[in-house]
Design an enzyme around this catalytic site. Structure first.
Site, PDB file in Angstrom:
ATOM      1  N   HIS A  17       1.016  -1.071  -0.198  1.00  0.00           N
ATOM      2  CA  HIS A  17       0.192  -0.032   0.007  1.00  0.00           C
ATOM      3  C   HIS A  17       0.795   1.336   0.045  1.00  0.00           C
ATOM      4  CE1 HIS A  17      -3.918  -2.164   1.679  1.00  0.00           C
ATOM      5  NE2 HIS A  17      -3.562  -2.341   0.492  1.00  0.00           N
ATOM      6  N   HIS A  71     -10.688  -9.748  -7.051  1.00  0.00           N
ATOM      7  CA  HIS A  71     -10.266  -8.631  -6.610  1.00  0.00           C
ATOM      8  C   HIS A  71      -9.518  -7.675  -7.476  1.00  0.00           C
ATOM      9  CE1 HIS A  71      -9.280  -5.669  -3.308  1.00  0.00           C
ATOM     10  NE2 HIS A  71      -8.344  -6.081  -3.073  1.00  0.00           N
ATOM     11  N   GLU A 120      -7.701  -4.751  -6.783  1.00  0.00           N
ATOM     12  CA  GLU A 120      -6.599  -3.941  -6.333  1.00  0.00           C
ATOM     13  C   GLU A 120      -5.313  -4.409  -7.376  1.00  0.00           C
ATOM     14  OE1 GLU A 120      -6.288  -3.899  -2.054  1.00  0.00           O
ATOM     15  OE2 GLU A 120      -4.499  -2.437  -2.171  1.00  0.00           O
ATOM     16  N   ASP A 127      -2.332  -5.221  -7.043  1.00  0.00           N
ATOM     17  CA  ASP A 127      -1.457  -6.375  -6.551  1.00  0.00           C
ATOM     18  C   ASP A 127      -1.853  -7.744  -7.069  1.00  0.00           C
ATOM     19  OD1 ASP A 127      -3.578  -5.816  -4.588  1.00  0.00           O
ATOM     20  OD2 ASP A 127      -2.522  -7.368  -3.165  1.00  0.00           O
ATOM     21  N   HIS A 129     -11.436  -6.488   1.711  1.00  0.00           N
ATOM     22  CA  HIS A 129     -11.337  -5.136   2.298  1.00  0.00           C
ATOM     23  C   HIS A 129     -11.939  -4.101   1.614  1.00  0.00           C
ATOM     24  CE1 HIS A 129      -7.472  -3.594   0.757  1.00  0.00           C
ATOM     25  NE2 HIS A 129      -7.546  -5.038   0.175  1.00  0.00           N
ATOM     26  N   ASP A 154      -8.273 -11.672  -0.528  1.00  0.00           N
ATOM     27  CA  ASP A 154      -7.292 -11.347   0.486  1.00  0.00           C
ATOM     28  C   ASP A 154      -7.631 -11.924   2.165  1.00  0.00           C
ATOM     29  OD1 ASP A 154      -5.776  -9.501  -0.699  1.00  0.00           O
ATOM     30  OD2 ASP A 154      -6.998  -7.780  -0.514  1.00  0.00           O
ATOM     31  N   TYR A 157      -1.623  -9.016   9.224  1.00  0.00           N
ATOM     32  CA  TYR A 157      -2.456  -8.918   7.889  1.00  0.00           C
ATOM     33  C   TYR A 157      -3.758  -8.314   8.450  1.00  0.00           C
ATOM     34  CZ  TYR A 157      -4.247  -9.427   3.440  1.00  0.00           C
ATOM     35  OH  TYR A 157      -4.591  -9.316   2.127  1.00  0.00           O
ATOM     36  N   HIS A 205      -2.719 -13.965  -0.921  1.00  0.00           N
ATOM     37  CA  HIS A 205      -1.445 -13.596  -0.488  1.00  0.00           C
ATOM     38  C   HIS A 205      -1.141 -14.728   0.652  1.00  0.00           C
ATOM     39  CE1 HIS A 205      -1.392  -9.506  -1.909  1.00  0.00           C
ATOM     40  NE2 HIS A 205      -2.278  -9.393  -1.249  1.00  0.00           N
TER      41      HIS A 205
HETATM   42 FE1  FEO Z   1      -6.558  -5.849  -1.542  1.00  0.00          FE
HETATM   43 FE2  FEO Z   1      -4.018  -8.203  -1.982  1.00  0.00          FE
HETATM   44  O1  FEO Z   1      -5.043  -6.766  -2.447  1.00  0.00           O
END
Ligand code: FEO
Length: 398
Positions: free
Chosen positions: A22, A78, A80, A82, A144, A163, A193, A226
């Protein structure tokens, strides 16, 4: 790339070098991984991609693993970057392949990449038929991000959880096997996390766990986006999340301070002495926030039944590191935790009032009196007052 089951391959990327996430907000001292999964049946499905810097490597590996033209569906759990970072490059090569995601996922992916791919919006209960097997979708809104989605693969009983249940933890062995990895490291990264990313949405976590339980689906593997997959004991992380989401606290008091010439540090140490005198069984930890790993400190605050926050008065306010801490704590929307403020001052005793107000705004229950202060370099009398304050706080935190 490695095989998870006869039908499912891991095609993600283990990132040993990542040290912040982030932007610079979160530390990732043990690296991370961007998990992407390939399901092969009569229809072949790719779940998520990887972060942009690894796009070429990812697409080359995918070509070797299955051949891009053989991918029938893409699922974007997701948006995001990543996880979606390699999507623009992939979709250049397979532009007509449907991209399954939530309606919010479409908004976010369009927002990031300004492309109108062949989106198929899905919601909880929708099913993607792969021939001999199927994928059932479960929305995970605000775990999230608004777009978050989970996918359950029935044949191998795998829950691809996005996530949720993840950890920033690079490891060659990608499962929760205590013989191969250090479980205390893994569980620290899992709670770090949770504390730093998931905690603000704890009420959603509770609802989602109940919903998942209500489906009565057997889960052999929880496969997050992750870190390691939970295969040895998939229930472990589900149980941990249930506890973490429910006003979690351990018998720990964390004292977090900043200091200019050591006066507020001295106060912190004396308060700790007072706590130890009353509840020697309680774990007491002290952190100088300006130099500590802030994400680890946030994790320790999350684990604590109570915290004490200290700053000297500075420019009629508080030191900026403590302001940042309090802003972060407010965003976490914690519940069931107790707190108090402390700090030194020269000519205007302001910092403790500011801290106490910010702790109250962050939903902490404050002790009465809610602070202890000391002028200039604490006198022997002020030191005794700090020890007594610590004793009183220990009783309050019981
Ligand atoms: Fe919310 Fe691993 O991205």
């Amino acid at each position: 790339m490695f095989k998870i089951t006869d039908r499912v391959d891991y095609v993600g990327k283990i990132d040993w070098q990542l040290r912040t996430f982030h932007g610079e907000q979160l530390t990732t001292n043990r690296g991370s991984s961007y998990n992407s999964y390939l399901i092969k049946d009569k229809k072949n499905v790719l779940i998520d991609t990887v972060w942009n810097p690894f796009s070429k490597e990812f697409i080359d590996n995918l070509e070797k693993a299955i051949g891009l033209k053989n991918i029938d569906y893409v699922i974007a759990l997701h948006a995001e970057p990543d996880h979606s970072g390699a999507l623009p490059y992939l979709m250049e090569l397979i532009p007509d392949v449907p991209v399954y995601c939530t309606a919010n996922g479409i908004k976010s992916l369009k927002g990031y990449y300004h492309k109108d791919w062949n989106f198929v919006p899905v919601k909880t209960g929708d099913v993607l038929d792969l021939g001999d097997s199927k994928i059932t979708f479960v929305e995970a809104t605000m775990l999230h991000w608004p777009d978050q989605l989970m996918a359950y693969f029935d044949k191998d009983e795998i829950l691809f959880s996005s996530d949720a249940f993840g950890q920033h933890f690079a490891t060659e062995f990608m499962y929760d096997d205590a013989k191969k990895i250090d479980m205390s490291e893994l569980l620290f990264e899992a709670i770090k996390y949770y504390a730093n990313i998931v905690a603000p949405y704890s009420s959603r976590v509770t609802q989602k766990l109940e919903e998942i339980k209500g489906f009565n689906l057997p889960v052999k593997i929880v496969a997050p986006s992750h870190g390691v997959m939970w295969r040895e004991n998939p229930n472990l992380i589900l149980e941990k999340y249930a506890k973490w989401a429910d006003s979690y606290k351990e018998d720990q008091i964390t004292i977090i301070y900043d200091t200019m010439y050591g006066s507020t540090r001295r106060m912190a140490e004396c308060i700790a002495e007072g706590i130890r005198a009353v509840t020697p069984e309680t774990t007491v930890k002290l952190f100088h926030f300006a130099t500590a790993d802030n994400s680890d400190v946030i994790t320790e605050a999350f684990r604590s039944k109570a915290i004490l926050v200290g700053s000297p008065t500075y420019n009629s306010g508080i030191l900026s590191s403590i302001a940042a801490l309090l802003e972060e704590l407010k965003g976490m929307r914690l519940s069931g935790k107790k707190a108090a403020a402390f700090g030194s001052y020269g000519w205007a005793p302001i910092s403790t009032k500011v801290i106490a107000k910010m702790l109250s705004d962050a939903n902490f229950e404050l002790m009465e009196p809610d602070n202890v202060k000391a002028s200039w370099n604490p006198t022997e009398e002020a030191i005794k007052e700090c020890v007594e304050f610590g004793k009183k706080f220990a009783e309050f935190a019981k």
